[in-house]
Design a protein around this motif. Sequence first.
Motif, PDB file in Angstrom:
ATOM      1  N   ALA A 167       0.826  -1.209   0.000  1.00 48.77           N
ATOM      2  CA  ALA A 167       0.000   0.000   0.000  1.00 48.77           C
ATOM      3  C   ALA A 167       0.860   1.260   0.000  1.00 48.77           C
ATOM      4  CB  ALA A 167      -0.931   0.001   1.210  1.00 48.77           C
ATOM      5  N   GLN A 168       2.087   1.149   0.523  1.00 48.33           N
ATOM      6  CA  GLN A 168       2.993   2.292   0.554  1.00 48.33           C
ATOM      7  C   GLN A 168       3.841   2.391  -0.713  1.00 48.33           C
ATOM      8  OE1 GLN A 168       5.189   1.750   4.196  1.00 48.33           O
ATOM      9  NE2 GLN A 168       3.523   2.523   5.474  1.00 48.33           N
ATOM     10  N   GLY A 169       3.624   1.488  -1.658  1.00 45.04           N
ATOM     11  CA  GLY A 169       4.309   1.595  -2.943  1.00 45.04           C
ATOM     12  C   GLY A 169       5.364   0.551  -3.224  1.00 45.04           C
ATOM     13  N   ALA A 170       5.609  -0.340  -2.290  1.00 45.99           N
ATOM     14  CA  ALA A 170       6.611  -1.377  -2.512  1.00 45.99           C
ATOM     15  C   ALA A 170       6.085  -2.387  -3.519  1.00 45.99           C
ATOM     16  CB  ALA A 170       6.952  -2.070  -1.197  1.00 45.99           C
ATOM     17  N   GLN A 171       6.864  -2.660  -4.557  1.00 43.12           N
ATOM     18  CA  GLN A 171       6.450  -3.609  -5.592  1.00 43.12           C
ATOM     19  C   GLN A 171       6.832  -5.023  -5.158  1.00 43.12           C
ATOM     20  OE1 GLN A 171       8.084  -2.292  -9.316  1.00 43.12           O
ATOM     21  NE2 GLN A 171       6.685  -0.570  -9.477  1.00 43.12           N
ATOM     22  N   ILE A 172       6.072  -5.538  -4.213  1.00 39.43           N
ATOM     23  CA  ILE A 172       6.275  -6.903  -3.722  1.00 39.43           C
ATOM     24  C   ILE A 172       5.319  -7.807  -4.481  1.00 39.43           C
ATOM     25  CG2 ILE A 172       6.220  -8.431  -1.724  1.00 39.43           C
ATOM     26  CD1 ILE A 172       6.665  -5.961   0.040  1.00 39.43           C
ATOM     27  N   GLU A 173       5.896  -8.754  -5.216  1.00 41.00           N
ATOM     28  CA  GLU A 173       5.088  -9.654  -6.020  1.00 41.00           C
ATOM     29  C   GLU A 173       5.149 -11.059  -5.434  1.00 41.00           C
ATOM     30  OE1 GLU A 173       6.435  -9.385 -10.008  1.00 41.00           O
ATOM     31  OE2 GLU A 173       5.918  -7.253 -10.221  1.00 41.00           O
ATOM     32  N   GLY A 174       4.066 -11.812  -5.606  1.00 42.11           N
ATOM     33  CA  GLY A 174       4.022 -13.171  -5.108  1.00 42.11           C
ATOM     34  C   GLY A 174       2.718 -13.429  -4.390  1.00 42.11           C
ATOM     35  N   GLU A 175       2.624 -14.612  -3.830  1.00 42.34           N
ATOM     36  CA  GLU A 175       1.409 -14.975  -3.105  1.00 42.34           C
ATOM     37  C   GLU A 175       1.725 -16.110  -2.146  1.00 42.34           C
ATOM     38  OE1 GLU A 175      -1.120 -17.870  -5.751  1.00 42.34           O
ATOM     39  OE2 GLU A 175      -0.597 -16.070  -6.939  1.00 42.34           O
ATOM     40  N   ALA A 176       0.800 -16.325  -1.231  1.00 39.83           N
ATOM     41  CA  ALA A 176       0.976 -17.363  -0.225  1.00 39.83           C
ATOM     42  C   ALA A 176       1.200 -18.716  -0.891  1.00 39.83           C
ATOM     43  CB  ALA A 176      -0.248 -17.422   0.685  1.00 39.83           C
ATOM     44  N   GLY A 177       2.161 -19.486  -0.367  1.00 40.49           N
ATOM     45  CA  GLY A 177       2.467 -20.809  -0.886  1.00 40.49           C
ATOM     46  C   GLY A 177       3.481 -20.807  -2.003  1.00 40.49           C
ATOM     47  N   ILE A 178       3.738 -19.657  -2.615  1.00 38.44           N
ATOM     48  CA  ILE A 178       4.700 -19.564  -3.725  1.00 38.44           C
ATOM     49  C   ILE A 178       5.946 -18.795  -3.298  1.00 38.44           C
ATOM     50  CG2 ILE A 178       5.086 -18.683  -6.056  1.00 38.44           C
ATOM     51  CD1 ILE A 178       2.145 -19.167  -6.619  1.00 38.44           C
ATOM     52  N   GLY A 179       5.732 -17.632  -2.714  1.00 36.46           N
ATOM     53  CA  GLY A 179       6.854 -16.820  -2.271  1.00 36.46           C
ATOM     54  C   GLY A 179       6.695 -15.383  -2.706  1.00 36.46           C
ATOM     55  N   TYR A 180       7.605 -14.540  -2.219  1.00 37.75           N
ATOM     56  CA  TYR A 180       7.537 -13.101  -2.482  1.00 37.75           C
ATOM     57  C   TYR A 180       8.897 -12.589  -2.946  1.00 37.75           C
ATOM     58  CZ  TYR A 180       3.190 -13.483   0.121  1.00 37.75           C
ATOM     59  OH  TYR A 180       1.934 -13.862   0.530  1.00 37.75           O
ATOM     60  N   VAL A 181       8.844 -11.563  -3.808  1.00 37.63           N
ATOM     61  CA  VAL A 181      10.061 -10.928  -4.291  1.00 37.63           C
ATOM     62  C   VAL A 181       9.813  -9.433  -4.409  1.00 37.63           C
ATOM     63  CG1 VAL A 181       9.457 -11.247  -6.726  1.00 37.63           C
ATOM     64  CG2 VAL A 181      11.862 -10.974  -6.060  1.00 37.63           C
ATOM     65  N   LEU A 182      10.816  -8.651  -4.049  1.00 35.82           N
ATOM     66  CA  LEU A 182      10.732  -7.181  -4.154  1.00 35.82           C
ATOM     67  C   LEU A 182      11.370  -6.758  -5.457  1.00 35.82           C
ATOM     68  CD1 LEU A 182      10.092  -4.400  -2.834  1.00 35.82           C
ATOM     69  CD2 LEU A 182      12.392  -4.486  -1.841  1.00 35.82           C
ATOM     70  N   ARG A 183      10.599  -6.145  -6.329  1.00 30.43           N
ATOM     71  CA  ARG A 183      11.114  -5.713  -7.617  1.00 30.43           C
ATOM     72  C   ARG A 183      12.058  -4.531  -7.455  1.00 30.43           C
ATOM     73  NH1 ARG A 183      10.900 -10.049 -10.449  1.00 30.43           N
ATOM     74  NH2 ARG A 183       8.779 -10.935 -10.669  1.00 30.43           N
ATOM     75  N   PRO A 184      13.102  -4.450  -8.307  1.00 28.99           N
ATOM     76  CA  PRO A 184      14.063  -3.336  -8.206  1.00 28.99           C
ATOM     77  C   PRO A 184      13.378  -1.995  -8.428  1.00 28.99           C
ATOM     78  CG  PRO A 184      14.905  -5.083  -9.626  1.00 28.99           C
ATOM     79  CD  PRO A 184      13.462  -5.405  -9.363  1.00 28.99           C
ATOM     80  N   GLY A 185      13.986  -0.955  -7.864  1.00 34.35           N
ATOM     81  CA  GLY A 185      13.511   0.400  -8.103  1.00 34.35           C
ATOM     82  C   GLY A 185      12.706   0.992  -6.972  1.00 34.35           C
ATOM     83  N   PHE A 186      12.312   0.157  -6.006  1.00 35.00           N
ATOM     84  CA  PHE A 186      11.533   0.710  -4.892  1.00 35.00           C
ATOM     85  C   PHE A 186      12.459   1.437  -3.933  1.00 35.00           C
ATOM     86  CE2 PHE A 186       9.943   0.156  -0.490  1.00 35.00           C
ATOM     87  CZ  PHE A 186       8.850   1.002  -0.579  1.00 35.00           C
ATOM     88  N   THR A 187      12.123   2.659  -3.615  1.00 30.54           N
ATOM     89  CA  THR A 187      12.875   3.452  -2.647  1.00 30.54           C
ATOM     90  C   THR A 187      12.102   3.489  -1.345  1.00 30.54           C
ATOM     91  OG1 THR A 187      13.803   4.842  -4.384  1.00 30.54           O
ATOM     92  CG2 THR A 187      13.905   5.699  -2.141  1.00 30.54           C
ATOM     93  N   LEU A 188      12.766   3.131  -0.291  1.00 33.97           N
ATOM     94  CA  LEU A 188      12.112   3.143   1.017  1.00 33.97           C
ATOM     95  C   LEU A 188      11.619   4.541   1.343  1.00 33.97           C
ATOM     96  CD1 LEU A 188      11.553   1.508   3.633  1.00 33.97           C
ATOM     97  CD2 LEU A 188      13.736   2.356   4.479  1.00 33.97           C
ATOM     98  N   PRO A 189      10.356   4.713   1.721  1.00 30.18           N
ATOM     99  CA  PRO A 189       9.874   6.045   2.090  1.00 30.18           C
ATOM    100  C   PRO A 189      10.787   6.663   3.127  1.00 30.18           C
ATOM    101  CG  PRO A 189       8.053   4.478   2.013  1.00 30.18           C
ATOM    102  CD  PRO A 189       9.313   3.678   1.841  1.00 30.18           C
ATOM    103  N   PRO A 190      11.252   7.889   2.893  1.00 22.95           N
ATOM    104  CA  PRO A 190      12.262   8.480   3.763  1.00 22.95           C
ATOM    105  C   PRO A 190      11.784   8.744   5.184  1.00 22.95           C
ATOM    106  CG  PRO A 190      11.373  10.108   2.232  1.00 22.95           C
ATOM    107  CD  PRO A 190      10.852   8.780   1.798  1.00 22.95           C
ATOM    108  N   LEU A 191      10.486   8.692   5.429  1.00 15.35           N
ATOM    109  CA  LEU A 191       9.993   8.992   6.757  1.00 15.35           C
ATOM    110  C   LEU A 191       9.595   7.738   7.528  1.00 15.35           C
ATOM    111  CD1 LEU A 191       8.014  12.230   5.957  1.00 15.35           C
ATOM    112  CD2 LEU A 191      10.256  11.989   7.003  1.00 15.35           C
TER     113      LEU A 191
END
Length: 234
Positions: free
Chosen positions: A46-70
Amino acid sequence: MSRSERLLALLQLLRGHRYAITGTALAQELGISLRTLYRDIATLQAQGAQIEGEAGIGYVLRPGFTLPPLMFSEEELDALVLGSRWVAEHADHTLSAGARSALAKIEAVLPAEYRQQLQANALLIGSYRTSQSTDETRLRGAIRQQRKVTLSYRDLKESRSERTVWPFALGYFDKVRVLMAWCELRQDFRHFRVDRIDHLQLEESPYPRSPALLLKEWRASQQIPQPGFIADRN
């Protein structure tokens, strides 16, 4: 571990894996339940992180996401508050106002959880009075603009001299400020206590080497002063 720290830790874990990692493995690493993990992943998405995947398969963070500075850990927020309060209490008027303004801006845009933590922060700074009279704003400006400065200076033995120097750094110690500069008279690095500068004149001519290079050479030429150390070798 607070929720904010847990979210940061989750992002770091995802960043450390090029391929999908299962929710079970992530939950075990963080010491949380799968239900909590799924909720945290949804929050980050919801904060913009491009986390792809689903339960039982796994998750991956796509490149390019910048951690919100606050998003800060508790220690990071403590460090920001403590540092800003020190500057607001002990620096000159310009820096003091800047510290208060920066902290107010940070507080205004923090999520409610962080704002409450900042407002309740119990790390306090003791106050003291200094006899500082020289305008540090002008010295900082000279460093940024790479301009020579002519000083009327009194050393610890009350001997007076006039120097043209190349200022490249200011040291903020407990009760004094120290200007680090290349001295044209001595052809070497020298340290000047700012409270012993009776007069300073910013020259129009710039000095020929960058402040970053001078700082690097200074560090290589001597042991870096520890807190409380005052050099007056002039």
